[in-house]
Scaffold this motif. Structure first.
Motif, PDB file in Angstrom:
ATOM      1  N   HIS A  52     -14.303  20.004  14.418  1.00 61.51           N
ATOM      2  CA  HIS A  52     -14.808  21.353  14.672  1.00 61.51           C
ATOM      3  C   HIS A  52     -14.855  22.229  13.421  1.00 61.51           C
ATOM      4  CE1 HIS A  52     -10.462  22.102  14.892  1.00 61.51           C
ATOM      5  NE2 HIS A  52     -10.738  23.361  14.650  1.00 61.51           N
ATOM      6  N   LEU A  53     -14.136  21.837  12.352  1.00 61.06           N
ATOM      7  CA  LEU A  53     -14.177  22.662  11.141  1.00 61.06           C
ATOM      8  C   LEU A  53     -15.551  22.617  10.467  1.00 61.06           C
ATOM      9  CD1 LEU A  53     -10.645  21.963   9.628  1.00 61.06           C
ATOM     10  CD2 LEU A  53     -11.404  23.956  10.933  1.00 61.06           C
ATOM     11  N   LEU A  61     -18.164  27.538   6.081  1.00 56.53           N
ATOM     12  CA  LEU A  61     -18.292  26.183   5.556  1.00 56.53           C
ATOM     13  C   LEU A  61     -19.698  25.632   5.777  1.00 56.53           C
ATOM     14  CD1 LEU A  61     -14.801  24.702   6.486  1.00 56.53           C
ATOM     15  CD2 LEU A  61     -15.610  25.611   4.295  1.00 56.53           C
ATOM     16  N   GLN A  62     -20.363  26.082   6.844  1.00 58.21           N
ATOM     17  CA  GLN A  62     -21.777  25.731   6.995  1.00 58.21           C
ATOM     18  C   GLN A  62     -22.602  26.356   5.877  1.00 58.21           C
ATOM     19  OE1 GLN A  62     -22.502  27.042  11.078  1.00 58.21           O
ATOM     20  NE2 GLN A  62     -22.223  24.954  11.833  1.00 58.21           N
ATOM     21  N   GLU A  63     -22.264  27.604   5.513  1.00 63.99           N
ATOM     22  CA  GLU A  63     -22.948  28.262   4.395  1.00 63.99           C
ATOM     23  C   GLU A  63     -22.628  27.545   3.084  1.00 63.99           C
ATOM     24  OE1 GLU A  63     -25.351  31.029   2.402  1.00 63.99           O
ATOM     25  OE2 GLU A  63     -25.139  30.623   4.560  1.00 63.99           O
ATOM     26  N   ALA A  64     -21.382  27.104   2.920  1.00 58.53           N
ATOM     27  CA  ALA A  64     -21.019  26.350   1.720  1.00 58.53           C
ATOM     28  C   ALA A  64     -21.839  25.068   1.619  1.00 58.53           C
ATOM     29  CB  ALA A  64     -19.527  26.028   1.742  1.00 58.53           C
ATOM     30  N   ASN A 113     -14.046  34.967   7.466  1.00 57.21           N
ATOM     31  CA  ASN A 113     -15.358  35.581   7.669  1.00 57.21           C
ATOM     32  C   ASN A 113     -16.231  35.600   6.417  1.00 57.21           C
ATOM     33  OD1 ASN A 113     -15.174  36.579  10.516  1.00 57.21           O
ATOM     34  ND2 ASN A 113     -13.354  37.553   9.664  1.00 57.21           N
ATOM     35  N   GLY A 114     -15.803  34.919   5.369  1.00 59.25           N
ATOM     36  CA  GLY A 114     -16.593  34.938   4.148  1.00 59.25           C
ATOM     37  C   GLY A 114     -16.324  33.753   3.259  1.00 59.25           C
ATOM     38  N   LEU A 115     -17.108  33.687   2.190  1.00 61.22           N
ATOM     39  CA  LEU A 115     -17.049  32.596   1.223  1.00 61.22           C
ATOM     40  C   LEU A 115     -17.150  33.197  -0.169  1.00 61.22           C
ATOM     41  CD1 LEU A 115     -17.260  29.415   0.840  1.00 61.22           C
ATOM     42  CD2 LEU A 115     -19.745  29.781   0.766  1.00 61.22           C
ATOM     43  N   GLU A 116     -16.253  32.795  -1.059  1.00 60.53           N
ATOM     44  CA  GLU A 116     -16.320  33.238  -2.453  1.00 60.53           C
ATOM     45  C   GLU A 116     -17.131  32.220  -3.251  1.00 60.53           C
ATOM     46  OE1 GLU A 116     -15.058  35.966  -3.866  1.00 60.53           O
ATOM     47  OE2 GLU A 116     -14.007  36.753  -2.110  1.00 60.53           O
TER      48      GLU A 116
END
Length: 371
Positions: free
Chosen positions: A133-134, A140-143, A280-283
């Protein structure tokens, strides 16, 4: 008339109840699936848990007999949420009965078990998926999308860790999580991070591993101490088929940890960081000049897209499980291969098997065969 997919759930512990909740919520969260998903029956480990399922879910078949569920004419999918050591027996029985399979990770207790499951599904022409599920965390989909578009270029280094504190209590009773086939954190938490490595960075070519049992005995059913067999901590060094190097650390003996995951990676063109303390975000860092990067807000922008909650609201674990279930159901409806597939579960289990082999050999590098 809307078609119905009948779910037979095997196992009603914590993750089984999570899946049951997902099936009940699907019509509200994913109203446009185009099919009615109905929980038809549940196999539990005891009469007490069967009674709990009846009390919580109402009018569904509850039994301790797997064959009774497999014989149910309206059950078309078996969702396996049983202890890992029982996965192969349940999965093989489900596929032999002509049912599609949705299985909790890890797919099997050994790579050999997982390979049998994959081979049987292929022979019977039946679809199957694994609940990694991760993969459905929006950040992580955006990554993944940005990595595919060249964000980090050639992967040079990556580091993934998954921390919990749940094994610190010495009075925590022995269970399948501590003893028997498939026990230990390498299988439980490590399977997630190995799959995320494959999902984000590519195939693993070689592994070196060390594991440790921190608390060697736990109370049995009668209160007497029982030896622990499953590891509390595992450390993996990895080489990608593409040439990058990285690490995975999984532990359930980290003071103060909740369900803490952190992923860092950099390459020839940029870098990224994800941490569940800010889910809620990605760096990201784009380019190799300058210092610092920027944060991308991902919130609940999940795929498959959900009607609830709204995309601009904060995200949570339940949504990731719901999206995983919805993606599997959608694949069934459209005759597509589920993703993650059973083969993804096998790929992770092969790395786990190699890591166990390495740990026994004092951390020797073990190469995985290309498939």
């Amino acid at each position: 008339m809307t078609a119905t997919i009948g779910i037979g759930l095997v196992g009603y512990g914590g993750i089984g109840r999570m899946h049951a909740l997902c099936y009940r919520m699907l019509p509200l969260v994913y109203p446009n699936l185009g099919v009615r998903v109905r929980l038809m029956g549940i196999v539990t480990a005891s009469a007490a848990s069967a009674e709990r399922a009846r009390r919580e879910l109402g009018d569904v078949l509850t039994t301790t007999n797997l064959d009774e569920l497999l014989a149910h004419p309206s059950v078309t999918v078996i969702d396996c949420c049983a202890p890992t050591g029982d996965h192969a027996r349940i999965a093989e029985a489900a596929l032999a009965a002509g049912k599609a399979l949705f299985c909790e990770k890890p797919l099997g207790a050994t790579p050999e078990e997982s390979e049998r499951i994959v081979d049987l599904a292929h022979t019977r022409g039946l679809p199957g998926g694994v609940n990694f599920h991760l993969r459905f965390v929006p950040a992580l989909q955006e990554a993944r999308r940005r990595i595919d578009n060249g964000l980090i270029g050639d992967v040079r280094s990556f580091h993934l860790r998954y921390y919990r504190s749940s094994n610190l209590r010495r009075d925590r009773a022995i269970s399948w999580r501590f003893s028997g086939p498939g026990s230990g954190v390498l299988a439980d938490l490590g399977s997630h991070l190995i799959d995320l490595t494959h999902y984000l960075f590519g195939a693993i070519h070689a592994v070196s591993a060390r594991t440790a049992i921190v608390i060697g005995e736990r109370p049995g059913a009668d209160g007497a101490p029982v030896l622990v067999e499953g590891d509390d901590v595992a450390w993996l060094s990895l080489e990608l088929a593409s040439g990058g190097y990285g690490t995975i650390e999984v532990s359930k003996v980290v003071p103060g940890a909740g369900d803490d995951i952190r992923i860092e990676a950099y390459g020839s063109a940029g870098a990224l960081i994800f941490d569940t303390r800010d889910p809620n975000g990605l760096e990201i860092v784009e380019g190799t000049e300058g210092i610092g990067g920027r944060r991308i807000a991902t919130l609940s922008r999940i795929a498959p897209a959900a009607a609830l909650p709204a995309p601009e609201t904060p995200v949570g674990t339940l949504q990731w499980h719901l999206a995983s279930v919805a993606a599997f159901i959608s694949a069934l409806i459209h005759g597509a291969a589920p993703s993650p597939a059973l083969s993804d579960g096998l790929a992770a289990d092969r790395v786990i098997g190699a890591a166990r082999q390495s740990a026994v050999a004092g951390g020797a590098w073990i190469r995985l065969e290309r498939r």
